[in-house]
Structure formats: C-alpha cells, structure tokens
Scaffold this motif. Structure first.
Motif, PDB file in Angstrom:
ATOM      1  N   GLY A  97     -98.448 -80.801 -35.349  1.00  0.00           N
ATOM      2  CA  GLY A  97     -97.106 -80.235 -35.452  1.00  0.00           C
ATOM      3  C   GLY A  97     -97.136 -78.856 -36.083  1.00  0.00           C
ATOM      4  O   GLY A  97     -98.119 -78.477 -36.727  1.00  0.00           O
ATOM      5  N   ALA A  98     -96.057 -78.126 -35.869  1.00  0.00           N
ATOM      6  CA  ALA A  98     -95.812 -76.840 -36.532  1.00  0.00           C
ATOM      7  C   ALA A  98     -96.796 -75.751 -36.139  1.00  0.00           C
ATOM      8  O   ALA A  98     -97.066 -74.845 -36.930  1.00  0.00           O
ATOM      9  CB  ALA A  98     -95.780 -77.025 -38.054  1.00  0.00           C
ATOM     10  N   GLY A  99     -97.341 -75.832 -34.921  1.00  0.00           N
ATOM     11  CA  GLY A  99     -98.220 -74.764 -34.471  1.00  0.00           C
ATOM     12  C   GLY A  99     -99.019 -75.138 -33.244  1.00  0.00           C
ATOM     13  O   GLY A  99     -98.817 -76.197 -32.658  1.00  0.00           O
ATOM     14  N   ASN A 100     -99.937 -74.241 -32.894  1.00  0.00           N
ATOM     15  CA  ASN A 100    -100.756 -74.383 -31.699  1.00  0.00           C
ATOM     16  C   ASN A 100    -102.148 -74.914 -32.094  1.00  0.00           C
ATOM     17  O   ASN A 100    -102.890 -74.231 -32.787  1.00  0.00           O
ATOM     18  CB  ASN A 100    -100.861 -72.993 -31.047  1.00  0.00           C
ATOM     19  N   MET A 128    -100.455 -81.190 -39.777  1.00  0.00           N
ATOM     20  CA  MET A 128     -99.439 -80.137 -39.876  1.00  0.00           C
ATOM     21  C   MET A 128    -100.194 -78.812 -39.958  1.00  0.00           C
ATOM     22  O   MET A 128    -100.849 -78.524 -40.959  1.00  0.00           O
ATOM     23  CB  MET A 128     -98.582 -80.406 -41.126  1.00  0.00           C
ATOM     24  N   ILE A 130     -97.423 -81.752 -30.514  1.00  0.00           N
ATOM     25  CA  ILE A 130     -95.958 -81.693 -30.449  1.00  0.00           C
ATOM     26  C   ILE A 130     -95.603 -80.294 -29.969  1.00  0.00           C
ATOM     27  O   ILE A 130     -96.077 -79.299 -30.526  1.00  0.00           O
ATOM     28  CB  ILE A 130     -95.322 -81.983 -31.815  1.00  0.00           C
ATOM     29  N   MET A 183     -85.663 -84.278 -45.755  1.00  0.00           N
ATOM     30  CA  MET A 183     -85.921 -84.082 -44.324  1.00  0.00           C
ATOM     31  C   MET A 183     -85.634 -85.374 -43.566  1.00  0.00           C
ATOM     32  O   MET A 183     -86.210 -86.421 -43.862  1.00  0.00           O
ATOM     33  CB  MET A 183     -87.372 -83.654 -44.095  1.00  0.00           C
ATOM     34  N   LEU A 209     -95.622 -73.873 -24.332  1.00  0.00           N
ATOM     35  CA  LEU A 209     -96.685 -74.420 -25.188  1.00  0.00           C
ATOM     36  C   LEU A 209     -97.253 -75.702 -24.569  1.00  0.00           C
ATOM     37  O   LEU A 209     -98.462 -75.933 -24.587  1.00  0.00           O
ATOM     38  CB  LEU A 209     -96.157 -74.675 -26.609  1.00  0.00           C
ATOM     39  N   GLY A 216     -86.977 -82.445 -40.340  1.00  0.00           N
ATOM     40  CA  GLY A 216     -88.067 -81.557 -40.704  1.00  0.00           C
ATOM     41  C   GLY A 216     -88.043 -80.282 -39.884  1.00  0.00           C
ATOM     42  O   GLY A 216     -86.975 -79.824 -39.448  1.00  0.00           O
ATOM     43  N   HIS A 217     -89.230 -79.737 -39.645  1.00  0.00           N
ATOM     44  CA  HIS A 217     -89.363 -78.460 -38.940  1.00  0.00           C
ATOM     45  C   HIS A 217     -89.070 -78.670 -37.451  1.00  0.00           C
ATOM     46  O   HIS A 217     -89.686 -79.526 -36.818  1.00  0.00           O
ATOM     47  CB  HIS A 217     -90.788 -77.947 -39.154  1.00  0.00           C
ATOM     48  N   PRO A 272     -92.383 -77.743 -28.761  1.00  0.00           N
ATOM     49  CA  PRO A 272     -90.940 -77.560 -28.674  1.00  0.00           C
ATOM     50  C   PRO A 272     -90.515 -76.792 -27.426  1.00  0.00           C
ATOM     51  O   PRO A 272     -89.342 -76.477 -27.262  1.00  0.00           O
ATOM     52  CB  PRO A 272     -90.619 -76.762 -29.947  1.00  0.00           C
ATOM     53  N   GLU A 288     -90.443 -82.442 -28.879  1.00  0.00           N
ATOM     54  CA  GLU A 288     -89.529 -82.760 -29.978  1.00  0.00           C
ATOM     55  C   GLU A 288     -88.294 -81.874 -29.933  1.00  0.00           C
ATOM     56  O   GLU A 288     -88.386 -80.649 -30.050  1.00  0.00           O
ATOM     57  CB  GLU A 288     -90.265 -82.586 -31.312  1.00  0.00           C
ATOM     58  N   LEU A 326     -99.677 -75.757 -40.312  1.00  0.00           N
ATOM     59  CA  LEU A 326     -99.418 -74.651 -41.241  1.00  0.00           C
ATOM     60  C   LEU A 326    -100.112 -74.837 -42.585  1.00  0.00           C
ATOM     61  O   LEU A 326    -100.071 -73.956 -43.429  1.00  0.00           O
ATOM     62  CB  LEU A 326     -97.901 -74.528 -41.505  1.00  0.00           C
TER      63      LEU A 326
END
Ligand code: TUI
Length: 316
Positions: free
Chosen positions: A97-100, A73, A118, A277, A124, A145-146, A120, A139, A75
C-alpha cells in the motif's frame, strides 16, 4: 454453496475475503483468526520495527496452518529491511500500500510469494500487472486510512476491464451486499478492513472499537489533502485540528501533528487526539463478534443474495 473465484484458487483460501492490512490494528492474532475462518488474514506492517514484524509473522505461523499475508506500507523508511524479512520468512502473500512496489516485485516473485499491490488507479494497476502482480486490489476512497481519489463503484469495473489478473474490490465493503456488488462490478474478491476492527480477536483499544460502533454515515472525514497523502478518519479533535491546518495549507505542521497518532489511538485508546483511521463503512458495523462470525455472515448473506437477485427485478 461456496463462492469460488480465481482469487480463492490463487491464494488457496475458502472464501474470497482478504482482511485489510491495517497498521497498528491488523496483528497476528486477527490475521490468524481470519485465515482460520477461511479468509486471508493479513498482518499490517505499517512502521513496525523489523524484529516486531518477525515476531508477528512467527506468531501467525504458530496460530494457523492456512495461508496468511503481510501488508507492506511502502512509505516506511525501513521498507527494504521489511521486504527482506518477508522473503526470509517465506510469507505466502504480500499486499502493498501507499506506493509503487515495482522495485521489489522480482525478488518477491522469485521467492514464490503471491503479490497483490493496492492500486488506486488503472494506470498503476496495468503497470503492476505487467511486472507480475498476481492480482490487483482496487481501493476506493470510501476506505479508511490513506486513500486515492476514486470511489470503489467506479474504480472496480475499470480495473476489471484494464487487467486480466483477478481484481479485489476494497473500500466501503462491510457485508454480503457489498460483496455481491463487488462481484457484479467485476471483482473476484473483496478486501475488508473496518469491519474487522470490531472482531473480538482485533487487539486495538476497546475505546476505538466503541468509536467505530457509534459512527454514523457522515462521521468520517478526509484529512491531510494538503500533504499529498489524504487520510480518512473518524472525526475527532485531532481531525478538526488537521482540517484547520489543511485550510491554512500547512502540510509540514500536519505531518508533525500526525506523527505517532495512530498508535496513540489504537494502542492507548486516546480517541480525542489519536488518529481514528476507519472507512465510511464504520457506520455499518454494529457489534463486536469473532472474525469467523463476521466471515460466515458476509458469505451467507452474499450467497442468499446471489440466489435471490433475479427474483427481485420487476417485469415480464
Ligand atoms: O495504504 C493504504 N492505507 C493506509 S497506509 C497508512 S499509513 C500512512 N499514514 C499517513 C500517511 C500515509 C500513510 C494508513 N492507511 N491503503 C492502500 C493505498 N495505497 N491507498 C492508496 C494507495 C496508493 C497510493 C499511491 C498506492 C499506490 C500509489 O502509487 C503512487 C505511485 O507511486 O504511482
């Protein structure tokens, strides 16, 4: 009949099913059970301390000879340390997940780790493919979750058109019907999270499993849009309080209120003030059963559907 795709060859797995890397939920026990059943089990690192993730990776290695992965994750503040750990431990697969994950891609690839970011969005996904991603997990916002903005139904075919590497569909998939739909949309595999929350081997608090089992179609909500990190959860008191803060546009208060709440639910079983979540597919999860039974059921339903779909259409 088995369902083989480029994803099963890429990862060396039997069924094109990846288990979601859910923080505080996807432990080594669940990951090993999924891998032993022929899917790809994933340990969800979330904000896990480095030593605990090391222990989890070693537990997974001791419990399965098959490939497994770690979800990073991005972040989390100590992400650099967690990346170093997966390199040192030679984890076979990493999902992010949650970023690059661009900054880490060359180090992971040099180690021979398969990297599945992942994404979105198509933008990306293309960027990730250009720097060496082995497959893209798209996703949709049905996920728990996020989440991103697009639905699985529109994201998956666009990703399949945008990249040449295999696409894995995620968000809203809980059974063989979802799996066949994902294949029809151009995916070569699925990532499933919420249904595995109710696997016997999933170590979350039983009170949370009960909430997933009881959830109906409209029981999840998206909270925290004002923070820039929207999160889908099963509605409870915490969700309602966050929705009020969203209306009042108070993102800092949401961050403060949300801190530590995922562990409060998943570990301590506080279903009132913990963060539940889970994806929209919670409404389709009806029982607690072993991970192997979940995989067998999804695959056999998908196989019979694939065999019977052409007979379902009406006409000449
Ligand atoms: O990561 C997830 N699901 C998660 S992470 C998480 S912990 C958390 N809690 C509160 C706030 C934020 C995180 C709980 N559930 N799913 C994969 C996912 N990745 N969903 C969306 C994204 C994503 C978003 C933006 C991936 C890349 C991205 O890139 C932005 C950029 O830098 O271009």
């Amino acid at each position: 009949m088995t369902i083989r795709t480029r994803l099963t060859s890429l990862l060396g797995i039997e069924h094109p099913i990846i288990q979601g890397g859910m923080a505080w939920t996807a432990t080594a026990e669940l990951a090993a059970a999924v891998s032993n059943a022929g899917g790809l089990g994933i340990i969800g690192a979330g904000h896990m301390p480095t030593d605990l993730l090391r222990e989890q990776i070693r537990n997974a290695k001791a419990s399965t000879d098959r490939p497994f992965g770690v979800n990073l994750m991005l972040l989390t503040p100590h992400i650099d340390e967690l990346v170093q750990l997966v390199l040192d431990e030679h984890v076979p697969v990493v999902t992010t997940g949650a970023g690059n994950p661009g900054k880490y891609m060359s180090a992971l690839k040099e180690q021979g780790i398969k990297v599945l970011p992942i994404a979105p969005s198509t933008a990306l996904a293309k960027r990730m493919e250009s720097i060496g991603a082995d497959a893209i997990i798209g996703e949709g916002m049905e996920a728990g979750g996020h989440i991103g903005e697009l639905t699985t139904m529109v994201l998956t075919p666009q990703l399949a058109d945008a990249v040449s590497v295999p696409v894995v569909a995620a968000g809203g998939i809980a059974d063989g019907r979802g799996m066949v739909a994902a294949l029809a949309l151009g995916a070569e595999g699925v990532q499933i999270g919420t249904r595995f929350m109710c696997a016997e081997e999933c170590t979350i608090h039983p009170a949370v499993k009960e909430q997933v089992l009881r959830a109906k179609d409209r029981d999840t909500v998206v909270t925290g849009r004002s923070t820039g990190h929207p999160v889908r959860v099963i509605k409870n008191r915490l969700a309602r309080e966050i929705m009020e803060l969203d209306k009042a546009n108070q993102p800092e208060e949401i961050e403060a209120l949300g801190a530590g709440k995922l562990a409060l639910a998943m570990r301590q079983g506080d279903t009132d003030m913990g963060s539940l979540m889970a994806g929209q597919s919670a409404a389709m999860v009806c029982r607690i059963e072993p991970a192997a039974a979940i995989i067998d059921e999804i695959v056999s339903e998908a196989q019979s559907l694939l065999a019977s779909l052409s007979a379902r259409t009406v006409g000449t």
